[in-house]
Design an enzyme around this catalytic site. Structure first.
Site, PDB file in Angstrom:
ATOM      1  N   LYS A 148     -13.179  -1.292   6.453  1.00  0.00           N
ATOM      2  CA  LYS A 148     -13.729  -2.218   5.460  1.00  0.00           C
ATOM      3  C   LYS A 148     -14.736  -3.180   6.080  1.00  0.00           C
ATOM      4  O   LYS A 148     -15.847  -3.334   5.577  1.00  0.00           O
ATOM      5  CB  LYS A 148     -12.583  -3.013   4.819  1.00  0.00           C
TER       6      LYS A 148
ATOM      7  N   TRP B 211       0.858  -1.191   0.000  1.00  0.00           N
ATOM      8  CA  TRP B 211       0.000   0.000   0.000  1.00  0.00           C
ATOM      9  C   TRP B 211       0.892   1.238   0.000  1.00  0.00           C
ATOM     10  O   TRP B 211       1.817   1.349   0.803  1.00  0.00           O
ATOM     11  CB  TRP B 211      -0.895  -0.043   1.238  1.00  0.00           C
TER      12      TRP B 211
ATOM     13  N   ASP C 278      -0.365  -5.498   9.563  1.00  0.00           N
ATOM     14  CA  ASP C 278      -1.385  -4.539   9.154  1.00  0.00           C
ATOM     15  C   ASP C 278      -2.622  -5.340   8.799  1.00  0.00           C
ATOM     16  O   ASP C 278      -2.663  -6.038   7.785  1.00  0.00           O
ATOM     17  CB  ASP C 278      -0.904  -3.718   7.954  1.00  0.00           C
TER      18      ASP C 278
END
Length: 632
Positions: A478, A361, A442
């Protein structure tokens, strides 16, 4: 004996000589002032070449600040002399036209000076604490909306009073002589220099030809105001964020059939944002509770939220939780959790290098670099197979220095959608523990990848179960759709409960100056869902429905490409997992699809499967087929 009166012709002659001398000195001052501009330019160029590229910036500052400050001081000194001559001429002759000419002449010089002073800002890069940061105020005395009238131009006292109305508006100039009562400060015994925080930045220069004046004349103050530019004039326009910039471009496109597959946010089959029913229920419960208040949370956040978040990712039966070896703090979603964890490690961990997968990311690199860590990469994705480069991953982790920090995506790797198998995770764990590498997980997609909260947390729990230490950043953007609520948590698993308590005390010191304490609303929603069995079950059902729809979109896209006979192997679309698919499209092909089909994605070919629907899959398949068939 009576003193003889001087003749009229003698007085006129003396005045003419004085004016001639004044004019000569005035012009000389202007010439010298113009020459000083080159010194400022030289200083600015030296700073840009040396300071911005230097590794040890403090040494460069120590070597250059004296030169730059002296150049600035000398410029201000000359401005005082020039302005005095201008004021004198205007006052004595009362010639507005002559004053206007002088003002225009001086204005040009000051404009050049100011341009170079802007260069000294080094385009908003900060000097260390020893250098005066408010550099423009050494040349630009603060004055608010001066009126250009004869009254103010002839009355410097009026302008002085306006300047000294508040402490903030006091110019950063001290003078060798002035009225103690007026300025409210003690007189200085020798010529003063510009100051910051009440301290002289340099000792007086030797052999100064000019000295500071009692005041800055009113006409010069007006001139300063006329010549002034914004102190932010040197700020350059930043490029758009590579991910969020996709949405910016998408919003500008008037085409009704445009498709945005750039941003990682879930969409319904109709292409609309989704608020989970369970979230609405929990939120309504909070709104209806009259006992709820809007007080500040503690620095580490909502206690229930922290406890429940740790149980969610580590498991309710985790030995680390039972032994109180885990400290959890509420943060600003996943990004904030990574940022707090990164800064904590930069302050308190002996190894300040973090390895992130390549690719990863995009924000990972920026977050950790700003936190104070040195960011390096390890191999992760194989573009040939469009799968995991497991051998390269093991080789790079083996070559990493002992104690290095390793960033691991807990599941649904972003941007590739490629995850290690359980067996591969076990090999990674053994290697990292053997080299004392510190895992930093993460976890942005727990439950969102496979549809199972436990399955998606398996990698993290493997590392916790061996008794070792690790960090985990969680996001509820999310899996609960709380994108805008910015809800996340950072958990650090320690060896003992005492160490965990001390770690928490230091996390507070990281958070307090960063954002003081986290927001209450989103965390309360999460806590309400996690602690209520009925709401929790409803959430897991909705979560699985979202995951299943994304899996369905993968299958539909693969089938559509197969039906069109699109060149290449596209099986990676159904092998990858989570929100994103790394298509393998290159930048030229992406640009082609945007231009010809109005489909928006990041230039590396990553698409958000959550942005697709049964209605838009054919359009995307047509675009991919055309792109790989016609664009190399």
């Amino acid at each position: 004996m009576q003193q003889q009166e001087p003749s009229t012709s003698g007085i006129i002659k003396e005045r003419e000589e004085a004016e001639t001398d004044d004019g000569s000195e005035f012009e000389q001052s202007l010439r010298e002032l113009k020459g000083l501009c080159s010194h400022l330019h030289q200083a600015a160029n030296y700073c840009e070449k040396s300071f911005l590229k230097a590794r040890h910036k403090r040494n460069v500052v120590d070597n250059t600040k004296d030169y730059i400050c002296r150049a600035m001081v000398t410029v201000v000194d000359h401005l005082g002399t020039v302005s005095a001559k201008l004021e004198c001429r205007f006052t004595e002759t009362n010639s507005v036209s002559e004053a206007e000419l002088r003002i225009n002449n001086l204005n040009q010089r000051l404009g050049t000076c100011q341009g170079y002073s802007q260069l000294l800002a080094l385009k908003s890069n900060s000097w260390d604490g020893y250098f005066p940061r408010h550099y423009p105020r050494y040349i630009l005395p603060p004055i608010q909306d001066p009126l250009r009238t004869d009254k103010i131009m002839r009355s410097p006292i009026t302008v002085k009073t306006a300047l000294l109305e508040t402490e903030e508006e006091v110019p950063l100039f001290l003078f060798s002589t002035f009225d103690d009562n007026f300025l409210g400060r003690k007189s200085l015994s020798k010529p003063a220099l510009p100051v910051r925080d009440g301290m002289s930045i340099l000792p007086p220069l030797k052999d100064q030809k000019f000295h500071f004046l009692v005041h800055l004349p009113s006409c010069l103050l007006i001139l300063f105001n006329m010549a002034a530019e914004s102190v932010f004039a040197g700020v350059v326009r930043a490029p758009e964020d590579p991910i969020l910039g996709v949405t910016v471009a998408y919003n500008k496109d008037p085409n009704p059939n445009k498709l945005n597959l750039g941003v990682g946010a879930y969409r319904t089959e109709e292409g609309k944002p989704l608020v989970l029913n369970v979230v609405r229920r929990a939120e309504q419960m909070l709104v209806n509770d009259p006992s709820r208040v809007k007080e500040y949370l503690p620095i580490i956040g909502l206690a229930d939220f922290n406890k429940l978040s740790a149980k969610l990712i580590f498991g309710a039966d985790s030995p680390a939780i039972k032994e109180n070896r885990v400290t959890t703090v509420q943060c600003l979603s996943g990004t904030g959790s990574l940022r707090v964890g990164g800064e904590f490690l930069a302050r308190h961990y002996h190894e300040r290098t973090i390895y992130v997968p390549s690719p990863t990311w995009g924000n990972h690199l920026k977050v950790f670099a700003i936190a104070g860590l040195s960011v390096k990469t390890y191999r992760y994705y194989n573009p040939e197979t469009r799968g995991l480069d497991f051998q390269g991953l093991l080789e790079d982790l083996s070559a990493a220095p002992s104690g290095a920090i390793i960033l691991l995506h807990a599941c649904a790797h972003n941007p590739t959608g490629v995850d290690p198998t359980v067996e591969q995770w076990e090999q990674i764990r053994q290697l990292m523990r053997s080299k004392a590498l510190l895992p930093f997980f993460d976890s942005a997609y727990q439950g969102f990848a496979s549809g199972s909260l436990d399955t998606d947390a398996q990698s993290v729990r493997m590392f916790v179960s061996d008794g070792g230490e690790c960090l985990a950043a969680q996001s509820y953007a999310k899996n609960m759709g709380l994108y805008g609520e910015r809800v996340g948590a950072l958990s650090i698993v320690c060896k003992t409960s005492d160490i965990a308590s001390r770690v928490e005390s230091q996390l507070k010191l990281v958070i307090r100056p960063m954002y003081s304490n986290p927001p209450i609303h989103g965390a309360s929603i999460v806590a309400a869902i996690l602690k209520d069995s009925q709401l929790y079950n409803e959430w897991t059902q909705e979560l699985k429905a979202m995951a299943d729809r994304i899996i369905s979109m993968r299958q539909q896209l693969f089938d559509a490409l197969q039906a069109r006979g699109t060149p290449g192997d596209w099986s990676h679309i159904i092998k990858q997992i989570g929100m994103f698919t790394f298509t393998g499209l290159n930048a030229k092909q992406v640009a082609f699809m945007t231009q010809e089909y109005h489909i928006y994605m990041t230039s590396d070919g990553r698409i958000s499967m959550a942005g697709l629907s049964s209605q838009t899959v054919p359009l995307l398949a047509d675009a991919i087929h055309a792109a790989v068939s016609t664009v190399v």
